[in-house]
Design a protein around this motif. Structure first.
Motif, PDB file in Angstrom:
ATOM      1  N   PRO A  48       0.809  -1.218   0.000  1.00 22.39           N
ATOM      2  CA  PRO A  48       0.000   0.000   0.000  1.00 22.39           C
ATOM      3  C   PRO A  48       0.847   1.275   0.000  1.00 22.39           C
ATOM      4  O   PRO A  48       1.964   1.301   0.525  1.00 22.39           O
ATOM      5  CB  PRO A  48      -0.814  -0.115   1.290  1.00 22.39           C
ATOM      6  N   ILE A  49       0.290   2.328  -0.589  1.00 23.03           N
ATOM      7  CA  ILE A  49       0.918   3.647  -0.591  1.00 23.03           C
ATOM      8  C   ILE A  49       0.227   4.485   0.478  1.00 23.03           C
ATOM      9  O   ILE A  49      -0.989   4.680   0.429  1.00 23.03           O
ATOM     10  CB  ILE A  49       0.791   4.316  -1.969  1.00 23.03           C
ATOM     11  N   GLY A  50       0.991   4.950   1.451  1.00 12.49           N
ATOM     12  CA  GLY A  50       0.397   5.627   2.597  1.00 12.49           C
ATOM     13  C   GLY A  50       0.654   7.124   2.628  1.00 12.49           C
ATOM     14  O   GLY A  50       1.715   7.604   2.214  1.00 12.49           O
ATOM     15  N   PHE A  51      -0.335   7.868   3.125  1.00  7.70           N
ATOM     16  CA  PHE A  51      -0.226   9.309   3.345  1.00  7.70           C
ATOM     17  C   PHE A  51      -0.845   9.670   4.688  1.00  7.70           C
ATOM     18  O   PHE A  51      -1.809   9.032   5.125  1.00  7.70           O
ATOM     19  CB  PHE A  51      -0.964  10.096   2.257  1.00  7.70           C
ATOM     20  N   ARG A  52      -0.306  10.698   5.315  1.00  2.00           N
ATOM     21  CA  ARG A  52      -0.922  11.282   6.498  1.00  2.00           C
ATOM     22  C   ARG A  52      -1.632  12.571   6.083  1.00  2.00           C
ATOM     23  O   ARG A  52      -1.036  13.428   5.422  1.00  2.00           O
ATOM     24  CB  ARG A  52       0.128  11.597   7.568  1.00  2.00           C
ATOM     25  N   VAL A  53      -2.901  12.674   6.437  1.00  2.00           N
ATOM     26  CA  VAL A  53      -3.687  13.868   6.145  1.00  2.00           C
ATOM     27  C   VAL A  53      -3.723  14.717   7.404  1.00  2.00           C
ATOM     28  O   VAL A  53      -4.190  14.261   8.461  1.00  2.00           O
ATOM     29  CB  VAL A  53      -5.120  13.509   5.702  1.00  2.00           C
ATOM     30  N   ALA A  54      -3.218  15.940   7.310  1.00  2.00           N
ATOM     31  CA  ALA A  54      -3.136  16.814   8.473  1.00  2.00           C
ATOM     32  C   ALA A  54      -3.699  18.192   8.133  1.00  2.00           C
ATOM     33  O   ALA A  54      -3.975  18.506   6.970  1.00  2.00           O
ATOM     34  CB  ALA A  54      -1.687  16.930   8.944  1.00  2.00           C
ATOM     35  N   VAL A  55      -3.866  19.008   9.153  1.00  2.00           N
ATOM     36  CA  VAL A  55      -4.362  20.371   8.992  1.00  2.00           C
ATOM     37  C   VAL A  55      -3.442  21.314   9.753  1.00  2.00           C
ATOM     38  O   VAL A  55      -3.211  21.142  10.957  1.00  2.00           O
ATOM     39  CB  VAL A  55      -5.803  20.513   9.526  1.00  2.00           C
ATOM     40  N   GLN A  56      -2.910  22.309   9.047  1.00  2.00           N
ATOM     41  CA  GLN A  56      -2.173  23.386   9.707  1.00  2.00           C
ATOM     42  C   GLN A  56      -3.194  24.400  10.215  1.00  2.00           C
ATOM     43  O   GLN A  56      -3.988  24.931   9.438  1.00  2.00           O
ATOM     44  CB  GLN A  56      -1.191  24.065   8.752  1.00  2.00           C
ATOM     45  N   LEU A  57      -3.192  24.663  11.503  1.00  2.00           N
ATOM     46  CA  LEU A  57      -4.227  25.487  12.125  1.00  2.00           C
ATOM     47  C   LEU A  57      -3.806  26.949  12.205  1.00  2.00           C
ATOM     48  O   LEU A  57      -2.677  27.267  12.624  1.00  2.00           O
ATOM     49  CB  LEU A  57      -4.538  24.960  13.520  1.00  2.00           C
ATOM     50  N   ALA A  58      -4.709  27.833  11.822  1.00  2.00           N
ATOM     51  CA  ALA A  58      -4.461  29.265  11.914  1.00  2.00           C
ATOM     52  C   ALA A  58      -4.595  29.736  13.355  1.00  2.00           C
ATOM     53  O   ALA A  58      -5.318  29.150  14.161  1.00  2.00           O
ATOM     54  CB  ALA A  58      -5.442  30.020  11.027  1.00  2.00           C
ATOM     55  N   LYS A  59      -3.882  30.803  13.683  1.00  2.00           N
ATOM     56  CA  LYS A  59      -4.070  31.495  14.954  1.00  2.00           C
ATOM     57  C   LYS A  59      -4.946  32.726  14.720  1.00  2.00           C
ATOM     58  O   LYS A  59      -5.119  33.180  13.585  1.00  2.00           O
ATOM     59  CB  LYS A  59      -2.722  31.931  15.535  1.00  2.00           C
ATOM     60  N   ASP A  60      -5.487  33.264  15.778  1.00  2.00           N
ATOM     61  CA  ASP A  60      -6.245  34.504  15.652  1.00  2.00           C
ATOM     62  C   ASP A  60      -5.383  35.570  14.987  1.00  2.00           C
ATOM     63  O   ASP A  60      -4.213  35.765  15.369  1.00  2.00           O
ATOM     64  CB  ASP A  60      -6.690  34.994  17.036  1.00  2.00           C
ATOM     65  N   GLY A  61      -5.958  36.233  13.997  1.00  2.00           N
ATOM     66  CA  GLY A  61      -5.214  37.261  13.276  1.00  2.00           C
ATOM     67  C   GLY A  61      -4.589  36.778  11.987  1.00  2.00           C
ATOM     68  O   GLY A  61      -4.220  37.602  11.132  1.00  2.00           O
ATOM     69  N   ASP A  62      -4.450  35.454  11.799  1.00  2.00           N
ATOM     70  CA  ASP A  62      -3.922  34.936  10.533  1.00  2.00           C
ATOM     71  C   ASP A  62      -4.944  35.165   9.422  1.00  2.00           C
ATOM     72  O   ASP A  62      -6.156  35.017   9.634  1.00  2.00           O
ATOM     73  CB  ASP A  62      -3.616  33.438  10.645  1.00  2.00           C
ATOM     74  N   VAL A  63      -4.466  35.499   8.248  1.00  2.00           N
ATOM     75  CA  VAL A  63      -5.337  35.738   7.092  1.00  2.00           C
ATOM     76  C   VAL A  63      -5.849  34.395   6.579  1.00  2.00           C
ATOM     77  O   VAL A  63      -5.057  33.491   6.282  1.00  2.00           O
ATOM     78  CB  VAL A  63      -4.585  36.480   5.977  1.00  2.00           C
ATOM     79  N   THR A  64      -7.162  34.253   6.472  1.00  2.00           N
ATOM     80  CA  THR A  64      -7.752  32.972   6.076  1.00  2.00           C
ATOM     81  C   THR A  64      -8.508  33.050   4.754  1.00  2.00           C
ATOM     82  O   THR A  64      -9.120  32.062   4.345  1.00  2.00           O
ATOM     83  CB  THR A  64      -8.715  32.463   7.167  1.00  2.00           C
ATOM     84  N   ASP A  65      -8.479  34.210   4.084  1.00  2.00           N
ATOM     85  CA  ASP A  65      -9.223  34.348   2.832  1.00  2.00           C
ATOM     86  C   ASP A  65      -8.331  34.739   1.667  1.00  2.00           C
ATOM     87  O   ASP A  65      -8.786  35.321   0.682  1.00  2.00           O
ATOM     88  CB  ASP A  65     -10.358  35.374   2.995  1.00  2.00           C
ATOM     89  N   ASP A  66      -7.029  34.410   1.775  1.00  2.00           N
ATOM     90  CA  ASP A  66      -6.074  34.776   0.728  1.00  2.00           C
ATOM     91  C   ASP A  66      -5.094  33.619   0.547  1.00  2.00           C
ATOM     92  O   ASP A  66      -4.251  33.359   1.411  1.00  2.00           O
ATOM     93  CB  ASP A  66      -5.334  36.049   1.127  1.00  2.00           C
TER      94      ASP A  66
END
Length: 320
Positions: free
Chosen positions: A230-248
């Motif tokens: 099998p070919i394996g991958f880890r799916v992760a999420v980098q989390l924003a902090k308050d004040g980080d731009v989330t719409d660009d």
């Protein structure tokens, strides 16, 4: 998935598809971007920590079947894997939740995007189409693309970003272009961007090794890799902090931001009747599922419209 009713959005989507056709030629039975691809099947298994971030269905159950499409950039169905225009590579994941129910992730191997809006991206593509980059001795300077890049520093940074050739689709890292909002069962919401990391580790080719590779080395290598297991991958999420731009999508968050693992993907086989499935599947960059919502990034609705319009064109071309 219905088309949006916003006439400006639909017009921009049509213009972008037409511009891809101008750049790469008309190939209506293929995607206008990332035309060359291959599809595999496997399983997603969530991490125990994922429920702290989201109560999405594929996080709340023991496992979920997935379909994954690896691809090369451009709208050229036969682009050699050794062509630098094939970078960045793409990875799209479909989580099959139930009959006619799914959610998707669409990612590529460059961490970022050249423009914040679809209108700017159309300007960029038009500038590329009217610039003869194969003639560096052309005295006509600056070329349209040079003018565009000179006035759009984010696009210049994306163009200049290293985009090395992967040893394998299974040894490349992939990044979600836009931020999403993740909501857990208590209603707590955090913005984050997907990161998909190969369990075998990231490995890129040295420049000296590229001439020895064949025009389909990435696709051929997958057959060998699957035969070994099998070919394996880890799916992760980098989390924003308050004040980080989330719409660009052009703005990177600092590397010290928390990265939370959602789970792992294990790919075990090529999709059966792949040619047919390649034509049928239309990935959706908008999650449309409980526990994960789109951010306010203006690219999301546009990308969803483009994928749907080009997918319908692809299906119609096959029927003719």
């Amino acid at each position: 998935m219905p088309l949006p009713t916003d006439e400006k959005l639909l017009a921009l989507s049509s213009d972008l598809i037409a511009q891809f056709d101008t750049l790469f030629g008309l190939h209506p039975s293929f995607r206008p971007a990332h035309a060359k691809g291959v599809m595999l099947t496997g399983t997603f298994t969530p991490s125990p920590d994922a429920v702290a971030l989201t109560n999405a269905p594929h996080v709340m159950r023991a496992s979920t079947p997935v379909t994954v499409r690896f691809s090369s950039s451009t709208g050229l169905p036969l682009i050699p894997d050794t062509d630098p225009n094939g970078n960045p590579r793409g990875m799209a994941i479909r989580f099959h939740l139930a009959e006619h129910s799914h959610t998707d992730i669409v990612a590529h191997s460059a961490d970022g995007f050249p423009t914040r809006t679809g209108g700017e991206f159309l300007e960029f593509l038009k500038a590329l189409a009217t610039s003869d980059l194969a003639a560096p001795s052309d005295p006509a300077h600056p070329k349209p693309v040079e003018i565009f890049l000179g006035s759009h520093p984010a696009a210049l940074a994306f163009v200049q970003m290293p985009k090395p050739f992967p040893e394998s689709f299974g040894r490349e890292a992939y990044f979600g272009v836009t931020a999403m909002q993740f909501i857990n069962a208590d209603g707590a919401a955090r913005h984050g961007r997907y990161r998909i990391v190969p369990e075998a580790g990231v490995a890129h080719l040295e420049d000296a090794g590229l001439p020895a590779k064949g025009p389909n080395y990435l696709f051929d290598e997958l057959t060998e890799r699957l035969a070994a297991g099998p070919i394996g991958f880890r799916v992760a999420v980098q989390l924003a902090k308050d004040g980080d731009v989330t719409d660009d999508a052009t703005i990177h968050w600092p590397e010290d931001r928390t990265v939370l693992e959602l789970g792992t993907i294990s790919l075990t086989a090529f999709v059966a009747d792949e040619a047919k499935e390649q034509q049928q599947i239309i990935f959706d960059p908008i999650p449309r599922v409980e526990g994960i919502a789109p951010s306010d990034d203006p690219l999301l609705e546009l990308r969803a419209a483009i994928y749907l319009m080009s997918g319908r064109r692809r299906r119609a071309a096959v029927r003719e």
